[in-house]
Design a protein around this motif. Structure first.
Motif, mmCIF file in Angstrom:
data_model
loop_
_atom_site.group_PDB
_atom_site.id
_atom_site.type_symbol
_atom_site.label_atom_id
_atom_site.label_comp_id
_atom_site.label_asym_id
_atom_site.label_seq_id
_atom_site.Cartn_x
_atom_site.Cartn_y
_atom_site.Cartn_z
ATOM 1 N N ASP A 1 0.775 -1.289 -0.115
ATOM 2 C CA ASP A 1 0.031 0.182 -0.009
ATOM 3 C C ASP A 1 0.918 1.155 -0.102
ATOM 4 O O ASP A 1 0.482 2.140 -0.784
ATOM 5 C CB ASP A 1 -0.837 0.020 1.203
ATOM 6 N N LYS A 2 1.703 1.015 0.896
ATOM 7 C CA LYS A 2 2.815 2.341 0.877
ATOM 8 C C LYS A 2 3.401 2.614 -0.483
ATOM 9 O O LYS A 2 3.580 3.875 -0.948
ATOM 10 C CB LYS A 2 3.924 2.026 1.855
ATOM 11 N N MET A 3 4.111 1.467 -1.010
ATOM 12 C CA MET A 3 4.739 1.804 -2.413
ATOM 13 C C MET A 3 3.752 2.132 -3.534
ATOM 14 O O MET A 3 4.022 2.742 -4.269
ATOM 15 C CB MET A 3 5.211 0.283 -2.774
ATOM 16 N N ALA A 4 2.638 1.706 -3.412
ATOM 17 C CA ALA A 4 1.483 2.186 -4.498
ATOM 18 C C ALA A 4 1.278 3.510 -4.417
ATOM 19 O O ALA A 4 1.105 4.329 -5.305
ATOM 20 C CB ALA A 4 0.060 1.316 -4.229
ATOM 21 N N LYS A 5 1.117 3.857 -3.248
ATOM 22 C CA LYS A 5 0.864 5.377 -2.901
ATOM 23 C C LYS A 5 1.843 6.421 -3.458
ATOM 24 O O LYS A 5 1.876 7.212 -3.944
ATOM 25 C CB LYS A 5 0.636 5.742 -1.633
ATOM 26 N N LEU A 6 3.138 5.881 -3.122
ATOM 27 C CA LEU A 6 4.371 6.650 -3.603
ATOM 28 C C LEU A 6 4.575 6.500 -5.304
ATOM 29 O O LEU A 6 4.667 7.425 -5.748
ATOM 30 C CB LEU A 6 5.746 6.020 -3.053
ATOM 31 N N ALA A 7 4.367 5.309 -5.835
ATOM 32 C CA ALA A 7 4.258 5.294 -6.995
ATOM 33 C C ALA A 7 3.408 5.764 -7.853
ATOM 34 O O ALA A 7 3.503 6.524 -8.871
ATOM 35 C CB ALA A 7 4.053 3.501 -7.427
ATOM 36 N N ALA A 8 2.304 6.046 -7.272
ATOM 37 C CA ALA A 8 0.873 6.713 -7.702
ATOM 38 C C ALA A 8 1.347 8.341 -7.866
ATOM 39 O O ALA A 8 0.975 9.025 -8.907
ATOM 40 C CB ALA A 8 -0.241 6.507 -7.077
ATOM 41 N N GLU A 9 2.165 8.922 -6.896
ATOM 42 C CA GLU A 9 2.235 10.098 -6.962
ATOM 43 C C GLU A 9 3.476 10.361 -8.146
ATOM 44 O O GLU A 9 3.188 11.406 -8.793
ATOM 45 C CB GLU A 9 3.160 10.519 -5.635
ATOM 46 N N GLU A 10 4.450 9.533 -8.272
ATOM 47 C CA GLU A 10 5.455 9.547 -9.299
ATOM 48 C C GLU A 10 4.776 9.448 -10.640
ATOM 49 O O GLU A 10 4.958 10.404 -11.540
ATOM 50 C CB GLU A 10 6.433 8.391 -9.095
ATOM 51 N N GLU A 11 3.813 8.420 -10.822
ATOM 52 C CA GLU A 11 3.004 8.333 -12.132
ATOM 53 C C GLU A 11 1.840 9.089 -12.337
ATOM 54 O O GLU A 11 1.048 9.124 -13.446
ATOM 55 C CB GLU A 11 2.643 6.819 -12.198
ATOM 56 N N VAL A 12 1.886 10.007 -11.422
ATOM 57 C CA VAL A 12 0.494 11.149 -11.440
ATOM 58 C C VAL A 12 -1.157 10.036 -11.622
ATOM 59 O O VAL A 12 -1.548 10.062 -12.560
ATOM 60 C CB VAL A 12 0.571 12.108 -12.688
ATOM 61 N N PHE A 13 -1.189 9.267 -10.708
ATOM 62 C CA PHE A 13 -2.415 8.391 -10.557
ATOM 63 C C PHE A 13 -2.968 8.661 -9.320
ATOM 64 O O PHE A 13 -2.205 8.732 -8.288
ATOM 65 C CB PHE A 13 -2.020 6.973 -11.120
ATOM 66 N N ASP A 14 -4.319 8.382 -9.297
ATOM 67 C CA ASP A 14 -5.057 8.251 -8.134
ATOM 68 C C ASP A 14 -5.158 6.872 -7.365
ATOM 69 O O ASP A 14 -5.968 6.259 -7.695
ATOM 70 C CB ASP A 14 -6.380 8.910 -8.212
ATOM 71 N N ALA A 15 -4.291 6.727 -6.426
ATOM 72 C CA ALA A 15 -4.326 5.183 -5.766
ATOM 73 C C ALA A 15 -3.717 5.607 -4.220
ATOM 74 O O ALA A 15 -2.895 6.050 -3.984
ATOM 75 C CB ALA A 15 -3.339 4.224 -6.499
ATOM 76 N N GLU A 16 -4.538 4.814 -3.564
ATOM 77 C CA GLU A 16 -4.331 5.036 -2.059
ATOM 78 C C GLU A 16 -3.705 3.830 -1.441
ATOM 79 O O GLU A 16 -3.121 3.672 -0.536
ATOM 80 C CB GLU A 16 -5.484 5.583 -1.245
ATOM 81 N N CYS A 17 -4.217 2.611 -2.128
ATOM 82 C CA CYS A 17 -3.540 1.363 -1.905
ATOM 83 C C CYS A 17 -3.267 0.434 -3.107
ATOM 84 O O CYS A 17 -3.848 0.723 -4.033
ATOM 85 C CB CYS A 17 -4.469 0.739 -0.807
ATOM 86 N N PHE A 18 -2.490 -0.599 -2.775
ATOM 87 C CA PHE A 18 -2.374 -1.690 -3.826
ATOM 88 C C PHE A 18 -3.524 -2.264 -4.237
ATOM 89 O O PHE A 18 -3.517 -2.300 -5.771
ATOM 90 C CB PHE A 18 -1.539 -2.703 -3.340
#
Length: 1835
Positions: A1025-1042
């Motif tokens: 979930d943490k990684m998904a949130k960080l990756a979402a910020e980098e890829e400009v995507f709305d994701a709070e969890c995996f």
């Protein structure tokens, strides 16, 4: 009936005592001499009446066996036998007893044993008490009892105890029931007799003496069919077995039958068969039925589960509950001795199959490849391997050298400096000492068990009697020699300091002299197990020889208690009796080590083949031998070559040139220069030059040899060749690689040590440089099959690029992919990504997959990929799961990515199609993708992060399911891989790919701890979930969890694996828990697969290309182009086109019917519900077709995302069709009323002429025969009538549209010159290069926006000092306005219905008013300009000019139909004909019939033309290549037609029209196609349809006339009723009603049969006359404008999206107008063809949208607003709705167009292709044929 054969020696009379009290036998005892007097004795035993046949002494008649046979046969024939009682004296088992049972079996056959009950007799109770001890201490007695199924009873030798006899009878009854109430019959006896005779015959032929009681030294028995056991010896120690060969064959056959391997000796089990996914392979089998033993064994073995040998067989009579005996005895009668010690009930099941018999049976029935796979897996399980094996049917000894070829052993030793030395060798080459073990005679100690204690105390390397599943009987193991190696770990705890081979000869060595000879000759130490031998024992001689030999000998005595004694040098004695096993093992180890230390002899596996009289499998198989010879020939070409330089010389195509090409390709996809197209062209040229250099490179002799071998059709030989080549290459490189790895490890250790000490000196740099050098050497020295195939791939790609074969290539390059495809089918992995170049050879992979499709069909595959840290066991896991061949070893083994096919069995596919899964798609293969490890040390510091992200994205995108392999519990490593993986899945989410994932957490300790696993899952979920949130910020995507990124169930999608090894390598076997985890994961994978749609191979090929193309661009999500979606959507669009056409076609028929009814005044209102009802059937059919398509299409999983939107669209289409049809029909209703006066006038004139001609005819009746007078009178009459009609009705004149246009323009725009555009000039507002001259830019002032709209606009513009320059966006807006107005004007002109209503100048006024209103509305919007009057004038002028012909043609048709003079003149001959009939006195019925036919002529013509037009449109939709697809297909044909236009000037004008007014061009194209079709196909297609339609109408009219006549006759009606019935029935077929005959008097018509006959006759002539006028010339002229085939097709094709790319004017290919989602197009164009130029220049742009968006360049919306190409969507709504995907495809078509029409474009746009817009030289290399070929490629 009981037969009681007793002891055969009469001297043993103490066995049984005869007498009248003997309940069973009585007094009489028949001697052998009295055979013929044997008769059944009737006895009453325990309330049972029993016949007893006393056969005591019959053994003495064996010499006269023929006579015995006769009498026994007679007895069996007369008395069917329930049981045979075999009497044995308890405690006194004699040879006669043993021989007696064998005699019984030989005489009565094998089956007799299932009827035998042993009766132990005793004299005292004390003797009876000793039976258990007897059984324990006498194995022969125990075996005797076992042969009889464990059935026995004890009784006193007097046989007088009623209780004992009652128990005997109960047991006999149970036996009878167990035998399913079968008896021993004559048929069974005759079979036994026949078998005995055959055996006797075979013995005579082989000169062997017959075996009888005087010559036999031991007894051999053969198992029965019931027991289906194996050959078993009944002998005492020291006796030599002498089994007849036939008995051995029979035992082997029974074994193979029991294992369901019958016939497999010839039809071998193949590796391909056992590697399939089956339902059985998905289950974990601790227990299985006997018939499943083979597949269960193989399944477990392939998974490296050493418990494959320990499979428990479910017996037929085995129950889950504990067996209970039913004993009716009373409490007082219960006897613990009988029930607990003696009773053997429940153990009478057949002897179970020995596990080693299963292994060897499979081995014998396997083909060479499966044998090799089996032995390799056995080695991985740390099991002993078969070294010498006797064929069970021929007894030929075979050495299976081939099976050892893929086994490599690694071990560690210590040198004199105490340094650890690692060694890795192919086992067949390894030179090690060998210790052989064998035994003489029968020994009580287990030799195999003893050997295991030396090699691995915790693992049964050699199978022994105490292993689970072991049984006393075995068929195939005697004489087998097994071998195992002890591999030291370099630790002090090692039992041996070096690698040692141990060989084990099974069975009595005295019986297997050849095997013994080979072992003793090749061994360093011989270890022999011995019983107590007599001096004269035959084995003493062999022992003496061994003792005298110089080789070390260790004798182990089973009956000796002595400790280790060295009797003489290198000769040792150890006693085993009553000794501690550990002590014995230690003494033996010590002795062996002492022997080895003094011996220098070594053993090499290959040397075994030098022995004579044994068959070496490699030499015996021709394919294997030829494959080896071919591979050796290739290897000879590598002799004396430096391994690190070998690839450069032998494999030149994949070296520097290939790596340079890959680098250029990456640079090409990531352009950085300003002049992007020039840079791209330059790179493409450089890449082509590299390909040319590759193509010029010579093919090495090595590769020529390989291709030559592989091109043969001998698949089996090719497979051997490939295997041999891989084996020999591994052998060739292993030594050097081992040294390099050692150097690498040593240097890496130094680097680590220096880093730990924070040493930043030059030494660290030097060591790191050295490490880099060794790494490069390692890469260069690695040489395997994958490099050879890589070379072939580059030969293919270079040839494919230059499009010609290499001069030294002995086959055509197009056949090369077939080699790789055949390898994949044969089970070899194929390199998907080149690990050295980190590049995917897309051209090669696509070609191989195409070939695979060609060979297998477009099979559906489930793609399973794996990702994980380097050396985390990914390949090992896949190999264990599916029995694959991915390379595994320590360190970085897999480079790049490999794919391999795993077949799904037909049985499994059938299950997928079962009722439970019928909604799922079956898949044919699992395609497994193995990858190199992430975070590889060799890549450290070399863009590792980017490489890993690239690899992860590629692999995750490919897989339907990705296994994420995590090794151990290192938080840092876990963090690394999770970060990479989550980002990869996030990218998939953004490009709408939906793979699944399963996390495999390997090497987890204590995997059974549920609480720990739950905690682990929770922590993993948090990290994800943490990684998904960080990756979402980098890829400009709305994701709070995996879970926002991918569907993931932490409970089911996380698997914990035990560590791989059960102990410490190298001697540790695989952990069984690991194998269970593998099985569980495999089941989970298949569960995912059954829920997935997978993908067909073609889609997989496209997916590879799409992913790789997107990855080459740095912005993956932005660049990804989903070919599967595009392909599926195109398919959907084509279907949509057909569905909408079906609805339109159906509604056209309805519209025609209702149109006729309206014209006939049958209906006066059109209800929408009526139209919907008429369309319902077709609508339901379309709905059904849609449902079927979305559910059953191969791309259903992709199509589902559009299902709802297309269902809505079809509903919209249906509503639009209904609404449009209603509108049209209502217009016809309104126009019917408006033109009623015209129609009434015409009808009145017609009828008046009829009546007046009738009056004239009556006056001239007497001159009926004077034709000249009649003609003259009629002409005068006609002239007067026409004059009168013309006087009463105004004439309809010809029109001049353009004159009217000019007049109105002059009135509206009085101040502007109307004729400023010359009509004859080529100028057109539709194709003008720009609209700057038509506008005045708005001027911003402090006071606001001031609009300067005056007639002096030019002067004002110059005074204000700014030029009339419009931005591209403004130009696009105006062009869009022009297009839309033109379209609306076309619609309005159609609504005027000029064909029916005629032309009126007010129409022109309406059009100009509309244009003015639209122009004002536009310029009052948020635009930066206002239009000059010239814009509206020119727009109106050119629109009307364009519509001139249409309006003029329609008015001409109206005039022909309604101008009295023209119309009446056409009817002259018809009137004259009726006039003549009146003159000749024809009846009213006859004349009325002819008038009706004359009135029907025009409606019939109209109907035929309209129906033919509809039919023709449908035919063209189906058969015309340009029109039988969707809009994209039509556009492709338009572009081809434009390119093939011979007149260049005309072609360019059409191109400009197509570029700027695509809809108009499409319409013209369709019209041209229809016109051409009429010209080419009129006589073969259109005319037959017209004739068919007219015949159908004639039939309908005549049927209607007949029905009307019947109706009148039934209802006694008059001619009025007849006419009403006739017209009403035709009202929906023809425009014909009663009013058409309202002025014709017909009251006197009463002969309706005559009327019908006249109509039939006249109608035939009329139809013939109409048909005679059908011609190619008149057909298009007579078509109704609204019902022309071109208009029907235009209406169908042009109701779609016409939005053009704001840069290059490419048309959105979506077939739905106002569709949801972005606009898109398969390929864009060069922006300069629209007039797009570079800022502040007059240079036309050579940019292509798809390459520009990948760059960092910008474009300008106006002078100041600058937008980056990559951010084009931010430029406004016209840009935001377009999806332009980065694509560097060459686009030859538009490059050729720009070069071909450069001058025309420059002249048209008044700009040049210079400066930044200079056309690259590479573009000029394209020719027309390249352009045309590219259309098929890109559209």
């Amino acid at each position: 009936m009981i037969k009681a054969p007793e002891p055969f020696d009469s001297s043993h009379s103490d066995m049984v005592q005869f007498g009248h009290e003997n309940i069973l036998l009585g007094e009489k005892h028949v001697e052998s001499a009295e055979i013929s007097r044997i008769v059944p004795l009737q006895r009453k035993i325990s309330e049972h009446c029993v016949s007893v046949i006393n056969m005591t002494g019959l053994h003495e008649a064996e010499l006269y066996l023929d006579s015995v046979d006769h009498h026994i046969g007679q007895l069996v024939n007369e008395n069917e036998i329930h049981t045979f009682i075999f009497v044995v004296r308890l405690g006194q088992l004699t040879d006669a007893d043993k021989i007696g049972l064998e005699w019984l079996q030989r005489v009565f056959g094998d089956k007799v044993l299932q009827f035998v009950m042993i009766l132990f007799t005793y004299e005292t109770e004390e003797e009876c008490d000793s039976i258990i001890d007897d059984l324990k201490n006498n194995p022969v007695l125990e075996q005797l009892l076992e042969k009889c199924g464990g059935r026995y009873q004890t009784c006193n030798k007097t046989i007088t105890n009623q209780t004992e006899m009652r128990e005997l009878m109960n047991k006999i009854e149970r036996l009878f029931n167990e035998n399913q109430q079968q008896r021993y019959t004559l048929e069974i006896y005759n079979t036994a007799l026949r078998q005995r005779e055959e055996l006797k015959k075979s013995e005579c032929e082989s000169d062997e003496p017959s075996i009888n009681k005087e010559t036999r030294e031991h007894a051999t028995t053969e198992t029965t069919e019931t027991h289906r056991g194996t050959a078993e010896e009944l002998r005492t120690d020291g006796e030599k077995p002498d089994q007849p060969e036939k008995e051995m064959l029979t035992s082997s056959k029974i074994l193979f039958d029991r294992l369901h391997l019958e016939g497999r000796n010839d039809n071998k089990l193949r590796a391909a068969d056992v590697l399939q996914i089956t339902e059985h392979s998905l289950e974990s089998h601790e227990y299985c039925a006997e018939e499943e033993l083979v597949q269960t064994f193989i399944q477990k073995l392939l998974m490296m589960d050493y418990r494959a040998r320990y499979i428990h067989v479910n017996e037929a009579n085995e129950c889950d509950q504990i067996q209970q005996r039913n004993n009716d005895s009373s409490k007082n009668e219960c006897d613990i001795f009988e029930e607990m010690f003696l009773s053997n009930e429940g153990s009478s099941q057949s002897e179970r199959i020995h596990p080693m018999d299963v292994q060897l049976a499979v081995f014998h029935c396997a083909d060479d490849f499966l044998k090799q796979l089996m032995v390799t897996k056995l080695s991985q399980c740390q099991y002993a391997l078969p070294l010498l094996v006797a064929d069970p049917f021929t007894q030929q000894i075979e050495f299976p050298l081939w099976t050892f070829r893929e086994i490599t052993k690694s071990w560690k030793t210590r040198n004199t400096n105490n340094e650890t030395i690692s060694q890795t060798h192919p086992i067949y080459k390894a030179e090690t000492p060998m210790v052989s073990f064998f035994r003489f005679g029968s020994v009580s100690s287990s030799k195999s068990h003893l050997m295991n204690s030396l090699i691995n105390e915790k693992h049964n390397t050699f199978f022994h009697r105490n292993c689970p599943g072991s049984s006393r009987t075995r068929v195939l193991m005697d004489g087998v020699v097994e071998i195992a190696w002890f591999c030291p770990s370099g630790k002090n705890t090692d039992k041996f300091t070096d690698c040692v081979a141990f060989c084990n000869l099974h069975g009595d060595a005295g019986d297997h002299e050849k095997q013994l000879e080979i072992l003793t000759e090749m061994s360093s130490v011989n270890v022999v197990l011995l019983p107590r031998l007599q001096k004269n024992d035959k084995n003493i001689i062999k022992l003496q020889q061994l003792y005298k030999d110089s080789k070390s000998l260790i004798c182990l005595f089973t009956e000796d208690v002595s400790t280790l004694i060295e009797t003489r040098k290198r000769k040792y004695k150890i006693g085993l009796k009553d000794r501690n096993q550990s002590d014995v093992s230690e003494e033996l180890r010590r002795a062996i080590n002492d022997c080895l230390s003094e011996s220098s002899s070594t053993f090499r596996l290959e040397d075994v083949s030098k022995h004579s009289d044994i068959r070496v499998d490699e030499e015996y198989d021709d394919d294997c031998r030829r494959g080896r010879e071919a591979a050796q020939q290739m290897m000879s070409l590598l002799e004396k070559k430096d391994l690190t330089e070998i690839k450069e010389s032998v494999l030149p195509h994949q070296g520097k040139l290939w790596h340079q090409w890959c680098q250029k390709n990456k640079e090409l996809h990531r352009p950085k220069a300003d002049e992007i197209e020039k840079e791209i062209s330059k790179k493409q040229t450089e890449m082509k030059e590299i390909r040319q250099q590759q193509h010029k490179s010579d093919i090495s002799e090595f590769m020529k040899c390989f291709i030559k071998e592989m091109k043969s059709d001998a698949a089996n030989k090719n497979n051997f060749f490939l295997k041999w080549l891989r084996i020999l290459l591994d052998e060739y490189t292993s030594a050097d690689l081992s040294n390099l790895h050692h150097k690498y490890d040593k240097t890496w250790s130094k680097v680590l040590k220096l880093k730990e000490n924070n040493d930043k000196s030059e030494q660290l740099k030097d060591e790191q440089t050295e490490l880099e050098r060794i790494s490069e050497e390692l890469q260069a020295a690695t040489f395997g099959l994958e490099h050879i195939m890589r070379e072939i791939s580059q030969i293919y790609e270079s040839c494919s690029s230059v499009k010609k074969n290499k001069k030294d290539l002995q086959v055509h390059f197009s056949s090369l992919p077939r080699l790789a495809a055949e390898m994949m089918i044969s089970g070899f992995p194929l390199e998907l990504m080149d690990g050295d170049a980190a590049h995917v050879p897309v051209i090669w992979i696509s070609a191989v997959l195409d070939e695979l499709i060609q060979k297998l069909g477009d099979q559906r595959v489930f793609v399973l990929s794996v990702l994980g840290i380097q050396s985390s066991g990914k390949s090992t896991m896949l190999n264990a799961m599916f029995g694959l061949q991915f390379a595994v070893s320590a360190g970085r083994c897999t480079r790049g990515a490999f794919m391999q096919l795993v077949k799904v069995s037909d049985e499994m596919k059938t299950q997928m199609n079962s009722d439970e899964m019928k909604t799922q798609k079956k898949f044919d293969y699992i395609l497994v993708v193995d990858t190199e490890g992430l975070r590889a040390l060799e890549l450290a510091g070399r863009s590792t992060q980017h490489h890993d992200n690239e690899l992860a994205t590629f692999v995750v995108g490919l897989g339907n399911l990705t296994l994420i392999n995590i090794f151990g519990e290192n938080p840092a490593e876990m963090q690394d891989i999770l970060q990479i993986v989550v980002q990869a899945f996030l990218r998939m989410k953004k490009v709408r790919l939906n793979p699944s994932c399963v996390f495999v957490h390997q090497n987890v300790s204590d995997v059974t701890a549920g609480e720990k696993n739950m905690e682990g899952r929770r922590r993993l979920q948090e990290k994800l979930d943490k990684m998904a949130k960080l990756a979402a910020e980098e890829e400009v995507f709305d994701a709070e969890c995996f879970s926002d990124v991918i569907e993931f169930d932490v409970q089911n999608d996380v698997k914990y694996f035990a560590q791989l090894w059960e102990g410490s390598p190298p001697m540790a076997p695989p952990n069984p828990n690991y194998c269970e985890n593998i099985q569980e994961l495999k089941k989970s994978i298949l569960s995912h697969a059954l829920r997935s749609d997978g993908m067909v191979l073609k889609d997989f090929k496209d997916r590879i290309k799409d992913l790789w193309e997107a990855l080459l661009n740095e912005r993956f999500v932005f660049s990804f182009r989903n070919s599967l979606e595009i392909s599926a959507y195109r398919k959907l669009e084509t279907k949509y086109s057909k569905w909408s056409w079906s609805l339109r076609s159906a509604m056209m028929e309805t519209e025609n019917k209702l149109h006729n009814q309206i014209e006939n005044e049958a209906i006066h209102k059109v209800e929408e519900t009526v139209l919907q009802r008429e369309l319902k059937k077709t609508s339901e059919e379309v709905e059904k077709s849609m449902l079927e398509f979305f559910e059953k299409d191969t791309d259903a999983n992709i199509l589902i995302q559009w299902k709802t939107s297309f269902e809505i669209k079809i509903k919209d289409v249906e509503e639009n069709i209904v609404g449009e049809t209603k509108r049209k029909l209502n217009e016809i209703l309104q126009q019917r009323d408006l033109k009623k006066k015209i129609d009434d006038h015409r009808t009145h004139h017609e009828n008046t002429l009829y009546e007046k001609s009738k009056e004239l005819a009556l006056k001239l009746k007497d001159k009926a025969n004077d034709e000249e007078t009649l003609k003259k009178e009629f002409d005068l009459f006609w002239k007067e009538c026409v004059k009168m009609i013309n006087r009463d009705t105004p004439l309809i004149r010809n029109i001049d549209i353009m004159r009217d246009v000019r007049e109105i323009l002059s009135d509206v725009y009085k101040s502007a010159p109307v004729d400023h555009r010359k009509e004859g000039s080529e100028y057109s507002i539709f194709t003008v290069s720009h609209y700057s001259e038509y506008v005045i830019l708005k001027r911003s002032t402090k006071g606001g926006v001031k609009e300067a709209v005056t007639h002096t606009c030019r002067t004002v513009a110059k005074t204000l000092g700014f030029a009339q320059t419009l931005s591209p966006e403004d130009e696009a807006q105006i062009r869009s306005l022009v297009t839309d107005i033109t379209q609306q004007i076309d619609t309005k002109i159609q609504s005027f219905n000029i064909t029916k209503m005629g032309y009126n100048i007010s129409y022109i006024q309406q059009l100009i008013d509309y244009i003015k209103a639209r122009v004002i509305e536009h310029q009052e919007g948020t635009v930066k300009y206002v239009f000059k009057n010239e814009f509206s004038m020119d727009l109106f002028f050119f629109i009307c000019k364009r519509a001139n012909k249409v309006i003029t043609d329609q008015h001409r048709m109206f005039r022909e139909a309604n101008d009295p003079e023209m119309y009446v003149e056409k009817k002259r001959e018809e009137y004259y004909s009726i006039f003549q009939k009146y003159c000749h006195g024809a009846t009213s019925a006859a004349i009325f019939g002819e008038i009706i036919c004359q009135k029907l002529k025009e409606p019939i013509e109209q109907s035929v033309y309209k129906k033919t037009a509809r039919d023709m449109a449908s035919t063209m939709r189906a058969n015309c290549e340009s029109l039988n697809g969707n809009r994209s297909d039509l556009e492709k044909h338009i572009l081809k037609t434009l390119a093939e236009e011979e007149d260049k000037s005309k072609s360019f004008d059409k191109y400009i029209n197509y570029i700027h007014n695509p809809r108009d061009h499409f319409k013209n194209f369709i019209k041209d196609e229809v016109s051409q079709y009429i010209t080419d196909k009129f006589s073969v297609s259109i005319l037959p349809k017209m004739k068919k339609n007219i015949e159908l109408l004639q039939q309908i009219i005549m049927e209607t006339a007949h029905e009307s006549t019947e109706h009148v006759q039934v209802n006694s009606g008059d001619v009025g009723l007849w006419l009403k019935s006739f017209t009403q029935q035709l009202s929906d077929k023809l425009i014909f009603s009663e009013k058409d005959l309202s002025g014709v008097k017909h009251d006197d018509v009463n002969d309706f049969n005559l009327l019908e006959d006249v109509i039939r006759k006249e109608l035939t002539a009329l139809m013939s006359a109409i048909s005679s006028n059908f011609s190619k010339k008149t057909f298009p002229v007579k078509l109704d404008y609204k019902f022309r085939p071109d208009e029907i097709l235009i209406d169908h094709f042009c109701q779609c999206c016409w939005v053009q790319c704001p840069f290059c004017n490419a048309i959105c290919t979506n077939t739905i107008e106002n569709h949801h989602g972005d606009h898109s197009v398969p390929f864009h164009r060069i922006t300069g063809i629209t007039g797009f130029k570079y800022r502040n220049t007059t240079n036309l742009s050579i940019s292509i949208c798809t390459s520009a968006v990948a760059s960092n360049r910008s474009f300008y919306l106006n002078k100041s607003d600058k937008v980056r190409w990559s951010e084009y969507r931010t430029a406004g709504k016209d840009y935001a709705n377009w999806k332009i995907t980065s694509d560097l495809s060459e686009l030859p078509y538009w490059k050729w167009f720009v070069c071909e029409f450069q001058e025309d474009l420059e002249k048209h746009y008044k700009k040049t292709f210079e400066g930044s817009g200079e056309i690259p030289d590479e573009w000029r290399k394209y020719f027309k044929h390249d352009a045309l070929e590219s259309l098929d490629k890109y559209i």
